[in-house]
Design a protein around this motif. Structure first.
Motif, PDB file in Angstrom:
ATOM      1  N   LEU A  10       0.885  -1.158   0.000  1.00  0.00           N
ATOM      2  CA  LEU A  10       0.000   0.000   0.000  1.00  0.00           C
ATOM      3  C   LEU A  10       0.926   1.211   0.000  1.00  0.00           C
ATOM      4  O   LEU A  10       1.656   1.453   0.958  1.00  0.00           O
ATOM      5  N   LYS A  11       0.912   1.937  -1.111  1.00  0.00           N
ATOM      6  CA  LYS A  11       1.892   3.004  -1.351  1.00  0.00           C
ATOM      7  C   LYS A  11       1.527   4.256  -0.538  1.00  0.00           C
ATOM      8  O   LYS A  11       0.461   4.330   0.064  1.00  0.00           O
ATOM      9  N   PRO A  12       2.414   5.274  -0.516  1.00  0.00           N
ATOM     10  CA  PRO A  12       2.256   6.371   0.447  1.00  0.00           C
ATOM     11  C   PRO A  12       0.914   7.104   0.438  1.00  0.00           C
ATOM     12  O   PRO A  12       0.389   7.435   1.500  1.00  0.00           O
ATOM     13  N   ARG A  63      10.533   9.821 -10.893  1.00  0.00           N
ATOM     14  CA  ARG A  63       9.283  10.212 -10.216  1.00  0.00           C
ATOM     15  C   ARG A  63       8.733   9.039  -9.397  1.00  0.00           C
ATOM     16  O   ARG A  63       8.119   9.244  -8.351  1.00  0.00           O
ATOM     17  N   LEU A  64       8.979   7.805  -9.846  1.00  0.00           N
ATOM     18  CA  LEU A  64       8.547   6.626  -9.093  1.00  0.00           C
ATOM     19  C   LEU A  64       9.298   6.533  -7.761  1.00  0.00           C
ATOM     20  O   LEU A  64       8.684   6.325  -6.703  1.00  0.00           O
ATOM     21  N   VAL A  65      10.611   6.713  -7.813  1.00  0.00           N
ATOM     22  CA  VAL A  65      11.429   6.646  -6.592  1.00  0.00           C
ATOM     23  C   VAL A  65      11.054   7.782  -5.640  1.00  0.00           C
ATOM     24  O   VAL A  65      10.941   7.582  -4.418  1.00  0.00           O
ATOM     25  N   TRP A  87      -4.216 -11.038  -6.443  1.00  0.00           N
ATOM     26  CA  TRP A  87      -3.961  -9.660  -6.001  1.00  0.00           C
ATOM     27  C   TRP A  87      -3.752  -8.718  -7.192  1.00  0.00           C
ATOM     28  O   TRP A  87      -4.223  -7.581  -7.194  1.00  0.00           O
ATOM     29  N   ARG A  88      -3.067  -9.191  -8.260  1.00  0.00           N
ATOM     30  CA  ARG A  88      -2.884  -8.352  -9.456  1.00  0.00           C
ATOM     31  C   ARG A  88      -4.241  -7.997 -10.058  1.00  0.00           C
ATOM     32  O   ARG A  88      -4.446  -6.866 -10.503  1.00  0.00           O
ATOM     33  N   GLN A  89      -5.175  -8.946 -10.060  1.00  0.00           N
ATOM     34  CA  GLN A  89      -6.504  -8.645 -10.612  1.00  0.00           C
ATOM     35  C   GLN A  89      -7.285  -7.702  -9.709  1.00  0.00           C
ATOM     36  O   GLN A  89      -8.028  -6.847 -10.184  1.00  0.00           O
TER      37      GLN A  89
HETATM   38  O1  YYY Z   1       3.481  -3.876 -12.075  1.00  0.00           O
HETATM   39  P1  YYY Z   1       2.874  -2.498 -12.072  1.00  0.00           P
HETATM   40  O2  YYY Z   1       3.067  -1.771 -10.763  1.00  0.00           O
HETATM   41  O3  YYY Z   1       1.441  -2.477 -12.516  1.00  0.00           O
HETATM   42  O4  YYY Z   1       3.629  -1.622 -13.198  1.00  0.00           O
HETATM   43  P2  YYY Z   1       5.153  -1.669 -13.716  1.00  0.00           P
HETATM   44  O5  YYY Z   1       5.113  -1.585 -15.199  1.00  0.00           O
HETATM   45  O6  YYY Z   1       5.910  -2.787 -13.096  1.00  0.00           O
HETATM   46  O7  YYY Z   1       5.725  -0.275 -13.174  1.00  0.00           O
HETATM   47  C1  YYY Z   1       6.086  -0.159 -11.818  1.00  0.00           C
HETATM   48  C2  YYY Z   1       5.592   1.168 -11.310  1.00  0.00           C
HETATM   49  O8  YYY Z   1       6.192   2.238 -12.059  1.00  0.00           O
HETATM   50  C3  YYY Z   1       4.094   1.417 -11.453  1.00  0.00           C
HETATM   51  O9  YYY Z   1       3.319   0.804 -10.451  1.00  0.00           O
HETATM   52  C4  YYY Z   1       4.042   2.916 -11.369  1.00  0.00           C
HETATM   53  C5  YYY Z   1       5.320   3.345 -12.087  1.00  0.00           C
HETATM   54  N1  YYY Z   1       5.012   3.739 -13.466  1.00  0.00           N
HETATM   55  C6  YYY Z   1       4.935   5.103 -13.748  1.00  0.00           C
HETATM   56  O10 YYY Z   1       5.161   5.905 -12.855  1.00  0.00           O
HETATM   57  N2  YYY Z   1       4.591   5.512 -15.009  1.00  0.00           N
HETATM   58  C7  YYY Z   1       4.350   4.638 -15.984  1.00  0.00           C
HETATM   59  N3  YYY Z   1       4.015   5.058 -17.209  1.00  0.00           N
HETATM   60  C8  YYY Z   1       4.435   3.240 -15.724  1.00  0.00           C
HETATM   61  C9  YYY Z   1       4.776   2.830 -14.443  1.00  0.00           C
END
Ligand code: YYY
Ligand code: MG
Length: 147
Positions: A10-12, A63-65, A87-89
């Protein structure tokens, strides 16, 4: 189905909403899947970079980090039959806006904010589940989970 374990995060942004967290945890508990372990983590930049290392060359990596280090994350080890795809679904695919059109009941459609701030993570295979569970909970705990 095969008994599996997976890592749900569960992300921030979702963790900042305790009522949403309670509702999601209740859903999981009512599903029959088991919450084997739970732990709140607050990753450093280095930990977030390591967790998402496979994406380090992608345009969204920084931006993800930044997102994943913007606050605490709830890590949940789930176990049960075919729990990885279950869980993915339940989460839905990566992009919340797309999910709101195609799969409006999934968690990312309901709670996700943007492609990056999509509120949830789920391991995508047995191999990544193992790597991710060991990363968060450690090898001895992983062995207990998969017993
Ligand atoms: O497995 P999942 O989380 O659905 O996606 P991934 O393709 O593994 O990417 C990991 C993570 O990266 C995603 O949950 C958000 C981020 N991300 C993003 O910020 N922008 C994108 N266009 C694709 C992924
Ligand atoms: Mg992924």
């Amino acid at each position: 189905g095969a008994l599996e374990a997976t890592l749900a995060l569960l992300k921030p942004d979702i963790l900042a909403n305790p009522a949403f967290v309670d509702s999601i945890i209740n859903d999981i508990q009512n599903s029959g899947m088991k919450i084997a372990l739970r732990k709140q983590v607050f990753w450093t930049q280095g930990q977030a970079e390591q967790f998402y290392a496979e994406h380090r060359r992608r345009f969204f990596f920084d931006r993800l980090v930044k997102y994943m280090t913007s606050g605490p994350v709830e890590a949940i080890a789930l176990s049960g039959p075919n729990v990885i795809s279950w869980w993915r679904q339940k989460m839905g695919a990566t992009r919340p806006a797309q999910m709101r059109m195609t799969n409006p009941t999934c968690l990312r459609a309901r709670y996700g904010l943007t492609d990056t701030r999509n509120s949830f993570h789920g391991s995508d295979s047995v191999e990544s589940a193992k790597r991710e569970l060991v990363f968060v909970f450690g090898q001895p705990a992983y062995k207990q989970i998969i017993l």
